[in-house]
Design a protein around this motif. Structure first.
Motif, mmCIF file in Angstrom:
data_model
loop_
_atom_site.group_PDB
_atom_site.id
_atom_site.type_symbol
_atom_site.label_atom_id
_atom_site.label_comp_id
_atom_site.label_asym_id
_atom_site.label_seq_id
_atom_site.Cartn_x
_atom_site.Cartn_y
_atom_site.Cartn_z
ATOM 1 N N SER A 1 -5.239 25.377 -11.423
ATOM 2 C CA SER A 1 -6.498 24.739 -10.697
ATOM 3 C C SER A 1 -6.321 23.146 -10.778
ATOM 4 N N LEU A 2 -5.768 22.372 -11.520
ATOM 5 C CA LEU A 2 -5.866 21.104 -11.687
ATOM 6 C C LEU A 2 -4.827 20.616 -10.951
ATOM 7 N N ARG A 3 -3.841 21.424 -10.712
ATOM 8 C CA ARG A 3 -2.667 20.888 -9.807
ATOM 9 C C ARG A 3 -2.876 20.888 -8.388
ATOM 10 N N ALA A 4 -3.855 21.553 -8.062
ATOM 11 C CA ALA A 4 -4.405 21.727 -6.569
ATOM 12 C C ALA A 4 -5.255 20.800 -6.156
ATOM 13 N N GLY A 5 -4.437 19.534 -5.832
ATOM 14 C CA GLY A 5 -5.109 18.401 -5.185
ATOM 15 C C GLY A 5 -4.388 17.163 -5.277
ATOM 16 N N PRO A 6 -4.562 16.030 -4.748
ATOM 17 C CA PRO A 6 -3.832 14.813 -4.731
ATOM 18 C C PRO A 6 -3.521 14.263 -6.433
ATOM 19 N N ASP A 7 -2.395 13.875 -6.356
ATOM 20 C CA ASP A 7 -2.129 13.325 -7.621
ATOM 21 C C ASP A 7 -2.945 12.117 -8.084
ATOM 22 N N GLU A 8 -3.334 11.491 -7.046
ATOM 23 C CA GLU A 8 -4.159 10.105 -7.543
ATOM 24 C C GLU A 8 -5.642 10.515 -7.634
ATOM 25 N N GLU A 9 -6.101 11.831 -7.801
ATOM 26 C CA GLU A 9 -7.224 12.466 -8.129
ATOM 27 C C GLU A 9 -7.027 13.410 -9.145
ATOM 28 N N GLN B 1 -0.366 18.883 -25.737
ATOM 29 C CA GLN B 1 0.970 18.444 -25.236
ATOM 30 C C GLN B 1 1.521 19.019 -24.225
ATOM 31 N N LYS B 2 1.678 20.547 -24.114
ATOM 32 C CA LYS B 2 2.129 21.192 -23.064
ATOM 33 C C LYS B 2 1.270 20.890 -21.754
ATOM 34 N N PHE B 3 -0.073 20.960 -22.062
ATOM 35 C CA PHE B 3 -1.018 20.481 -20.571
ATOM 36 C C PHE B 3 -0.751 19.637 -20.048
ATOM 37 N N PHE B 4 -0.696 18.540 -20.633
ATOM 38 C CA PHE B 4 -0.764 16.998 -19.956
ATOM 39 C C PHE B 4 0.970 16.861 -19.904
ATOM 40 N N THR B 5 1.835 17.351 -20.541
ATOM 41 C CA THR B 5 3.241 17.141 -20.127
ATOM 42 C C THR B 5 3.684 17.626 -18.855
ATOM 43 N N LYS B 6 3.139 18.915 -18.799
ATOM 44 C CA LYS B 6 3.276 19.458 -17.409
ATOM 45 C C LYS B 6 2.705 18.759 -16.096
ATOM 46 N N LEU B 7 1.301 18.383 -16.413
ATOM 47 C CA LEU B 7 0.858 17.744 -15.246
ATOM 48 C C LEU B 7 1.497 16.382 -14.931
ATOM 49 N N ILE B 8 1.628 15.569 -16.054
ATOM 50 C CA ILE B 8 2.265 14.311 -15.657
ATOM 51 C C ILE B 8 3.803 14.781 -15.023
ATOM 52 N N PRO C 1 -10.823 6.900 -14.386
ATOM 53 C CA PRO C 1 -10.092 5.894 -13.914
ATOM 54 C C PRO C 1 -9.035 5.759 -15.042
ATOM 55 N N THR C 2 -9.506 5.641 -16.295
ATOM 56 C CA THR C 2 -8.490 5.572 -17.462
ATOM 57 C C THR C 2 -7.585 6.690 -17.636
ATOM 58 N N VAL C 3 -8.150 7.870 -17.633
ATOM 59 C CA VAL C 3 -7.124 8.917 -17.734
ATOM 60 C C VAL C 3 -6.058 8.886 -16.629
ATOM 61 N N GLN C 4 -6.437 8.524 -15.361
ATOM 62 C CA GLN C 4 -5.657 8.428 -14.286
ATOM 63 C C GLN C 4 -4.377 7.445 -14.599
ATOM 64 N N ARG C 5 -4.954 6.255 -14.990
ATOM 65 C CA ARG C 5 -3.870 5.205 -15.445
ATOM 66 C C ARG C 5 -2.868 5.829 -16.570
ATOM 67 N N TYR C 6 -3.378 6.387 -17.560
ATOM 68 C CA TYR C 6 -2.574 7.083 -18.415
ATOM 69 C C TYR C 6 -1.497 8.098 -17.840
ATOM 70 N N LEU C 7 -1.989 9.032 -17.102
ATOM 71 C CA LEU C 7 -1.175 9.747 -16.428
ATOM 72 C C LEU C 7 -0.034 9.153 -15.304
ATOM 73 N N THR C 8 -0.639 8.601 -14.421
ATOM 74 C CA THR C 8 0.311 8.235 -13.248
ATOM 75 C C THR C 8 0.368 6.692 -13.029
ATOM 76 N N GLY C 9 -0.427 5.889 -13.751
ATOM 77 C CA GLY C 9 -0.487 4.251 -13.433
ATOM 78 C C GLY C 9 0.509 3.534 -14.197
ATOM 79 N N ASP C 10 0.134 2.430 -14.026
ATOM 80 C CA ASP C 10 1.070 1.230 -14.558
ATOM 81 C C ASP C 10 0.738 0.857 -16.083
ATOM 82 N N LEU C 11 1.487 1.350 -17.178
ATOM 83 C CA LEU C 11 0.991 1.314 -18.339
ATOM 84 C C LEU C 11 1.110 -0.160 -19.052
ATOM 85 N N GLY C 12 1.773 -1.101 -18.080
ATOM 86 C CA GLY C 12 2.024 -2.484 -18.620
ATOM 87 C C GLY C 12 3.118 -2.698 -19.770
ATOM 88 N N LEU C 13 4.202 -1.673 -19.569
ATOM 89 C CA LEU C 13 5.167 -1.555 -20.724
ATOM 90 C C LEU C 13 6.469 -1.840 -20.121
#
Length: 208
Positions: free
Chosen positions: A90-98, A141-148, A196-208
């Protein structure tokens, strides 16, 4: 003792032990009570007697239905109250940016709907019950790893840990520490602030 007397005695004993048509109601009541007591006190601080009292049944019913406090904990807390696969799809069903918005809204909606008891019980029990920590860690770990991974991001392990820290931290503040105004904030307010913070952690620039 006659055969008839023996049968009556056996039937009476069975009724005392809860072997009755409504027995499943006793089991359900114990699971609900256990979830609430574990949420309040954690695994080590919860007793079979306290759980049985909350459920309004004899303490012997815990052994009858679950074998022990450990068995009841496994059934009431270690079994997640939703299907991880269904949630992931259900969480995969939508744009990555959301994705961040969908995650925060979905978790808050489900936690609020269940009173946060399962989450609270897991968090409060981590220190005293090793399996609780494994369940919480493995799920995130399994949940976020697959989404990312599905979003094509790099540094998957780091992003997973960061996203999990945000969600677990938010859950602790809202349901356990109950810091106001976050504890009683509307879901939309938290989605706007946290997503927005979760989104940055998932797909944004981490500044590293």
């Amino acid at each position: 003792m006659s055969t008839e007397d023996s049968t009556v005695s056996t039937d009476t004993t069975a009724r005392r032990r809860g072997r009755r048509p409504a027995g499943q109601d006793t089991r359900t009541a114990l699971v609900a009570a256990a979830r609430a007591v574990f949420a309040e006190n954690g695994y080590d601080g919860s007793t079979v007697r306290a759980i049985a009292t909350r459920a309004g049944v004899d303490a012997a019913m815990v052994n009858h239905w679950f074998g022990s406090k450990e068995g009841l904990f496994a059934d009431a807390v270690l079994k997640l109250p939703f299907s991880p696969h269904e949630l992931l799809e259900s969480l995969r069903a939508g744009p990555d940016e959301e994705l961040g918005e969908r995650i925060v809204r979905t978790f808050l909606t489900r936690w609020d709907g269940a009173g946060g008891d399962t989450f609270q019980a897991l968090i409060r029990s981590v220190a005293g019950h090793e399996q609780a920590g494994h369940v919480l860690r493995d799920f995130f770990q399994k949940f976020f790893t697959k989404l990312i991974a599905s979003a094509g991001s790099d540094r998957v392990e780091l992003r997973t840990a960061l996203a999990a820290s945000q969600m677990v931290g938010m859950g602790m503040i809202r349901y356990i520490a109950k810091f106001e105004p976050l504890a009683s904030a509307e879901i939309d307010t938290l989605v706007t602030a946290v997503a927005p913070t979760v989104q940055r952690y998932l797909t944004g620039d981490l500044g590293l």
